[in-house]
Scaffold this motif. Structure first.
Motif, PDB file in Angstrom:
ATOM      1  N   GLY A   1       0.811  -1.216   0.000  1.00  0.00           N
ATOM      2  CA  GLY A   1       0.000   0.000   0.000  1.00  0.00           C
ATOM      3  C   GLY A   1       0.835   1.251   0.000  1.00  0.00           C
ATOM      4  O   GLY A   1       0.527   2.235  -0.706  1.00  0.00           O
ATOM      5  N   TRP A   2       1.905   1.253   0.788  1.00  0.00           N
ATOM      6  CA  TRP A   2       2.835   2.387   0.822  1.00  0.00           C
ATOM      7  C   TRP A   2       3.438   2.601  -0.557  1.00  0.00           C
ATOM      8  O   TRP A   2       3.429   3.708  -1.099  1.00  0.00           O
ATOM      9  N   GLY A   3       3.947   1.522  -1.137  1.00  0.00           N
ATOM     10  CA  GLY A   3       4.562   1.623  -2.460  1.00  0.00           C
ATOM     11  C   GLY A   3       3.575   2.049  -3.525  1.00  0.00           C
ATOM     12  O   GLY A   3       3.895   2.866  -4.401  1.00  0.00           O
ATOM     13  N   ALA A   4       2.351   1.512  -3.471  1.00  0.00           N
ATOM     14  CA  ALA A   4       1.338   1.868  -4.466  1.00  0.00           C
ATOM     15  C   ALA A   4       0.930   3.330  -4.336  1.00  0.00           C
ATOM     16  O   ALA A   4       0.725   4.020  -5.340  1.00  0.00           O
ATOM     17  N   ALA A   5       0.816   3.818  -3.104  1.00  0.00           N
ATOM     18  CA  ALA A   5       0.432   5.211  -2.888  1.00  0.00           C
ATOM     19  C   ALA A   5       1.500   6.169  -3.399  1.00  0.00           C
ATOM     20  O   ALA A   5       1.194   7.170  -4.065  1.00  0.00           O
ATOM     21  N   TRP A   6       2.761   5.864  -3.125  1.00  0.00           N
ATOM     22  CA  TRP A   6       3.838   6.745  -3.581  1.00  0.00           C
ATOM     23  C   TRP A   6       4.037   6.641  -5.094  1.00  0.00           C
ATOM     24  O   TRP A   6       4.393   7.627  -5.739  1.00  0.00           O
ATOM     25  N   THR A   7       3.796   5.451  -5.643  1.00  0.00           N
ATOM     26  CA  THR A   7       3.886   5.307  -7.098  1.00  0.00           C
ATOM     27  C   THR A   7       2.743   6.055  -7.780  1.00  0.00           C
ATOM     28  O   THR A   7       2.956   6.770  -8.769  1.00  0.00           O
ATOM     29  N   TYR A   8       1.543   5.925  -7.233  1.00  0.00           N
ATOM     30  CA  TYR A   8       0.390   6.634  -7.803  1.00  0.00           C
ATOM     31  C   TYR A   8       0.579   8.149  -7.746  1.00  0.00           C
ATOM     32  O   TYR A   8       0.197   8.871  -8.676  1.00  0.00           O
TER      33      TYR A   8
ATOM     34  N   LEU B   1       3.000   9.798  -8.369  1.00  0.00           N
ATOM     35  CA  LEU B   1       3.811  10.230  -9.507  1.00  0.00           C
ATOM     36  C   LEU B   1       3.257   9.750 -10.841  1.00  0.00           C
ATOM     37  O   LEU B   1       3.367  10.439 -11.849  1.00  0.00           O
ATOM     38  N   SER B   2       2.666   8.562 -10.837  1.00  0.00           N
ATOM     39  CA  SER B   2       2.209   7.972 -12.096  1.00  0.00           C
ATOM     40  C   SER B   2       0.799   8.406 -12.475  1.00  0.00           C
ATOM     41  O   SER B   2       0.455   8.461 -13.658  1.00  0.00           O
ATOM     42  N   ARG B   3      -0.043   8.671 -11.476  1.00  0.00           N
ATOM     43  CA  ARG B   3      -1.473   8.936 -11.653  1.00  0.00           C
ATOM     44  C   ARG B   3      -2.172   7.759 -12.351  1.00  0.00           C
ATOM     45  O   ARG B   3      -3.234   7.928 -12.932  1.00  0.00           O
ATOM     46  N   ASP B   4      -1.574   6.584 -12.263  1.00  0.00           N
ATOM     47  CA  ASP B   4      -2.169   5.378 -12.831  1.00  0.00           C
ATOM     48  C   ASP B   4      -3.221   4.857 -11.841  1.00  0.00           C
ATOM     49  O   ASP B   4      -2.898   4.528 -10.698  1.00  0.00           O
ATOM     50  N   LEU B   5      -4.455   4.759 -12.279  1.00  0.00           N
ATOM     51  CA  LEU B   5      -5.532   4.361 -11.382  1.00  0.00           C
ATOM     52  C   LEU B   5      -5.365   2.947 -10.841  1.00  0.00           C
ATOM     53  O   LEU B   5      -5.896   2.620  -9.770  1.00  0.00           O
ATOM     54  N   GLU B   6      -4.633   2.095 -11.551  1.00  0.00           N
ATOM     55  CA  GLU B   6      -4.369   0.753 -11.043  1.00  0.00           C
ATOM     56  C   GLU B   6      -3.515   0.807  -9.787  1.00  0.00           C
ATOM     57  O   GLU B   6      -3.723   0.033  -8.848  1.00  0.00           O
TER      58      GLU B   6
END
Length: 337
Positions: free
Chosen positions: A262-269, A271-276
């Motif tokens: 969840g931490w990684g997905a939140a920080w990646t999102y 920057l990426s704005r990828d809804l996945e």
């Protein structure tokens, strides 16, 4: 995510932080804590949730009680310390940077970087004596150590670590079967091991209750490396690790071990704005909320082979981590709407 849902996630992170604070003495120590195990993640979590005075007092206590003159930590009483020796060092470096405690950063970082393999970019898993003979390297230790170096301005080491992680991903034989997360002292992926030792080498996508955090640590580090360098390859690789987690069983986003995903997905999102990426972060946040006691704490159930415990009791170390991870999710999702 709706505003009401954001508020709910935020209230749970704060509730956990407030539970921790109630256990803290005026000298920074925690009631019931027995070793560095209860202290190395809690300052990060307290800082993330805005409890800065409490974080500073705890860092003071850690420096007085556990920090040695050479930058190592006293691991007495921590049963896993010799196996994952520099893991707590990495968390404390990040927390110390967050609070501007550069005297601690300088000391601990000096020790941490001696574990970096300049040839592979990974960080040795073993103790200082064994390090001279070059041990294995694995994602969790290497990812957090690389992140600590990145935060501390050692971009040269962080980029080496990124390349180690890239090679490890490229060497995966079949991500639909799981993730191998250990390399040997030549930088080669370890895919042969005993059945009894399998849990220490791979996330088995066909089994429940795996070490799902291995996917998340990669995303946390790689998205941060993208932020520091602007190189798209790192953000794309972060997303690939997150996507690989989807091959796992139905509990992949619902276990305490899912927190770093969840931490990684939140920080990646962010920057990426990828809804996945966002969907994964939201799923993990919901999973952590479901596991949290109403008083704010989490237990060690399903983490340390205590599935058959007679009672479910608060765990300072687990709460000290999940408060921070949930707090990171809440902040990233709220301000990246």
């Amino acid at each position: 995510m709706k505003v009401s849902e954001q508020t709910a996630i935020g209230s749970r992170a704060q509730r956990g932080a407030q539970w921790l604070v109630r256990f803290q003495h005026s000298d920074g120590s925690l009631r019931g804590a027995k070793s560095i195990n209860e202290y190395y993640k809690a300052p990060f979590s307290l800082a993330v949730t805005g409890h800065n005075g409490e974080a500073d007092r705890m860092l003071d206590y850690v420096a007085r009680t556990y920090l040695k003159s050479d930058g190592d930590l006293d691991g007495t009483g921590c049963v896993w310390f010799e196996d994952y020796r520099i893991y707590p060092h990495s968390w404390l470096i990040i927390a110390a940077i967050m609070r501007g405690r550069f005297e601690m950063v300088r000391s601990i970082l000096r020790f941490l970087i001696t574990y970096n393999d300049e040839n592979t970019g990974g960080f040795f898993l073993t103790t200082q004596g064994q390090r001279q003979r070059k041990g294995h390297q694995e994602i969790m230790t290497t990812g957090l150590a690389g992140l600590a170096c990145l935060w501390a301005g050692r971009l040269d080491i962080a980029e080496r670590t990124g390349r180690w992680m890239e090679r490890l991903y490229d060497a995966q034989p079949n991500l639909s079967k799981g993730l191998y997360f250990v390399s040997d002292n030549q930088g080669q992926l370890v895919t042969t091991f005993s059945k009894e030792d399998a849990r220490n080498h791979m996330v088995d996508a066909t089994e429940l209750r795996q070490r799902y955090y291995q996917y998340g640590v990669c995303a946390v580090f790689l998205s941060s490396l993208f932020g520091a360098t602007g190189e798209e390859r790192w953000l794309k690789l972060a997303h690939k690790f997150l996507s690989a987690s989807k091959y796992c069983r139905e509990d992949v986003y619902r276990q305490p071990q899912s927190g770093k995903i969840g931490w990684g997905a939140a920080w990646t999102y962010r920057l990426s704005r990828d809804l996945e990426d966002r969907k994964i972060a939201e799923a993990v946040a919901e999973g952590l909320r479901a596991l949290q006691n109403e008083d704010g704490w989490w237990s060690s159930l399903s983490i340390y082979q205590r599935e058959n415990a007679a009672t479910i009791e608060p765990a300072i170390d687990v709460t000290g981590e999940l408060v921070g991870l949930l707090g990171c999710m809440e902040l990233a999702l709220e301000f990246s709407s």
